[in-house]
Enzyme design. Sequence first.
Site, short mmCIF file in Angstrom:
data_model
loop_
_atom_site.label_atom_id
_atom_site.label_comp_id
_atom_site.label_asym_id
_atom_site.label_seq_id
_atom_site.Cartn_x
_atom_site.Cartn_y
_atom_site.Cartn_z
N ASN A 150 0.80 -1.23 0.00
CA ASN A 150 0.00 0.00 0.00
C ASN A 150 0.83 1.27 0.00
O ASN A 150 0.34 2.33 -0.34
CB ASN A 150 -0.99 0.00 1.17
CG ASN A 150 -0.33 -0.16 2.51
OD1 ASN A 150 0.42 -1.11 2.73
ND2 ASN A 150 -0.57 0.77 3.41
N GLN A 178 -4.89 -4.07 -1.90
CA GLN A 178 -4.36 -3.15 -2.91
C GLN A 178 -4.23 -3.80 -4.29
O GLN A 178 -3.70 -3.18 -5.21
CB GLN A 178 -2.99 -2.61 -2.49
CG GLN A 178 -3.02 -1.69 -1.28
CD GLN A 178 -3.63 -0.32 -1.55
OE1 GLN A 178 -3.79 0.09 -2.69
NE2 GLN A 178 -4.00 0.37 -0.49
N HIS A 200 -13.61 -0.15 0.01
CA HIS A 200 -13.34 1.27 -0.24
C HIS A 200 -12.02 1.54 -0.97
O HIS A 200 -11.69 2.69 -1.23
CB HIS A 200 -13.44 2.08 1.06
CG HIS A 200 -12.30 1.91 2.01
ND1 HIS A 200 -11.31 2.86 2.14
CD2 HIS A 200 -11.99 0.92 2.86
CE1 HIS A 200 -10.44 2.45 3.06
NE2 HIS A 200 -10.83 1.27 3.51
N THR A 238 -25.92 -9.36 11.37
CA THR A 238 -26.85 -9.20 10.25
C THR A 238 -26.11 -8.70 9.02
O THR A 238 -25.36 -7.72 9.10
CB THR A 238 -27.98 -8.22 10.63
OG1 THR A 238 -28.64 -8.75 11.78
CG2 THR A 238 -28.97 -8.02 9.49
N CYS A 314 -2.24 5.53 7.62
CA CYS A 314 -2.22 5.03 9.01
C CYS A 314 -1.01 5.55 9.76
O CYS A 314 -1.04 5.69 10.98
CB CYS A 314 -2.22 3.52 9.02
SG CYS A 314 -3.22 2.83 7.71
C1 LIG Z 1 -6.57 -0.32 3.27
C2 LIG Z 1 -5.83 -1.57 3.54
C3 LIG Z 1 -6.20 -2.43 4.58
C4 LIG Z 1 -7.36 -2.11 5.51
O1 LIG Z 1 -8.58 -2.21 4.86
P1 LIG Z 1 -9.92 -1.70 5.57
O2 LIG Z 1 -11.00 -2.23 4.68
O3 LIG Z 1 -9.84 -0.21 5.60
O4 LIG Z 1 -9.97 -2.31 6.92
C5 LIG Z 1 -5.48 -3.57 4.77
N1 LIG Z 1 -4.43 -3.87 3.98
C6 LIG Z 1 -4.04 -3.08 2.98
C7 LIG Z 1 -2.89 -3.49 2.13
C8 LIG Z 1 -4.71 -1.90 2.72
O5 LIG Z 1 -4.31 -1.10 1.74
#
Ligand SMILES: *Cc1c(COP(=O)(O)O)cnc(C)c1O
Length: 351
Positions: A150, A178, A200, A238, A314
């Site tokens: 990422n 990713q 997302h 749910t 992060c």
């Molecule tokens: C964004 C990401 C996550 C976390 O995903 P979420 O759906 O936001 O919990 C985990 N691993 C990688 C490589 C990411 O880019």
Amino acid sequence: MNNYFDYAASTPVTQHVLEAMKPWENENFANASSAHQAGRTSSQAIQRARELIADKIGALPSEIIFTSGASEANNLALKGVAFKHLDNKGHIITSKIEHKCILNTCAFLESIGFEVTYLSPDQDGQISPSSLEVAIQSNTILISIHHVNNELGTIQPIEEFGAIAFEHDIPFHTDAAQSFCKCDIDVDDMDIDMLSLSGHKIYGPKGVGALYVRDARDSKLVPLIHGGGQEAGLRGGTSPTPLIVGLAAAVEHYPTEPSSDEQRFLSAIKEFECKRNGSKKVVPTTWSVTFHSDEDVKRFTSEHPWLISQGSACNALSNVASHVLTALGMTEEVARRTYRISLPPYHINGK
Ligand SMILES: *Cc1c(COP(=O)(O)O)cnc(C)c1O
């Protein structure tokens, strides 16, 4: 937001996705577990989503476990396997450049008695299959190495990791948050036993993702959330029909062409003295760029007041050099001149 260049942190929901989700927010709100007609309508929509997502990675619909995102999917994969071995504990192999949700889960598992080996990448951010091979022990219970990084955009040779894991009869998990939709994935060809994905990162909604689990019902994975038997008993709660339908719509409408932002970025970056990190094998939409000097950084950020990250989103709040950059051997000083610029993702041909 035409100054947004942080798509590896999150993407917007597209119009297609929004439209697909709408009816499930109010008109068809029934609980997918209800036995009546309205409940069946919801569960059929979820089933169609499950089929579409499974199909994308060469899996069976019954092997897709919906979660709240990739963080939860990663937690379920690692703890779900580890908790099967609470008596004798065991050894897990991962890498130093995983997402924090993998690293912090591993740290937790170490705190309760598991042993973890963290493989180092080379200077280009690549983890070598031979380093994996030598790390394997007789008590190794799981190998978890991500697909696309990422922060760097580097593509790891997961089919080689999968083949090694298969040879040694050790389950192989990959964090594909990713790479899912961006790269071609076939869980059988690549010997992947578990795979995490997130909504997302692919123009789907936040708060939904999935874990692919080979032969989910027979996997005996220990659930993190015990509930009413949803998701093959592996994830209670749910089912969020709108989010799941949105995730599937995002997969269905995932773009196959670069956006115009890519060209804008490429022309802008040409004007600066900088180095792209991890560029040996990398996706075109995630750039880790080290500027030559503080002056270059200043000029870039003033000429292009873009929303970008130092490291990943992060790490941004913690103000320390990212663990990924330091794992490449970068000093704090160089890491401070390094930015992640990430462009709207699309499907790249080949692997
Ligand atoms: C964004 C990401 C996550 C976390 O995903 P979420 O759906 O936001 O919990 C985990 N691993 C990688 C490589 C990411 O880019």
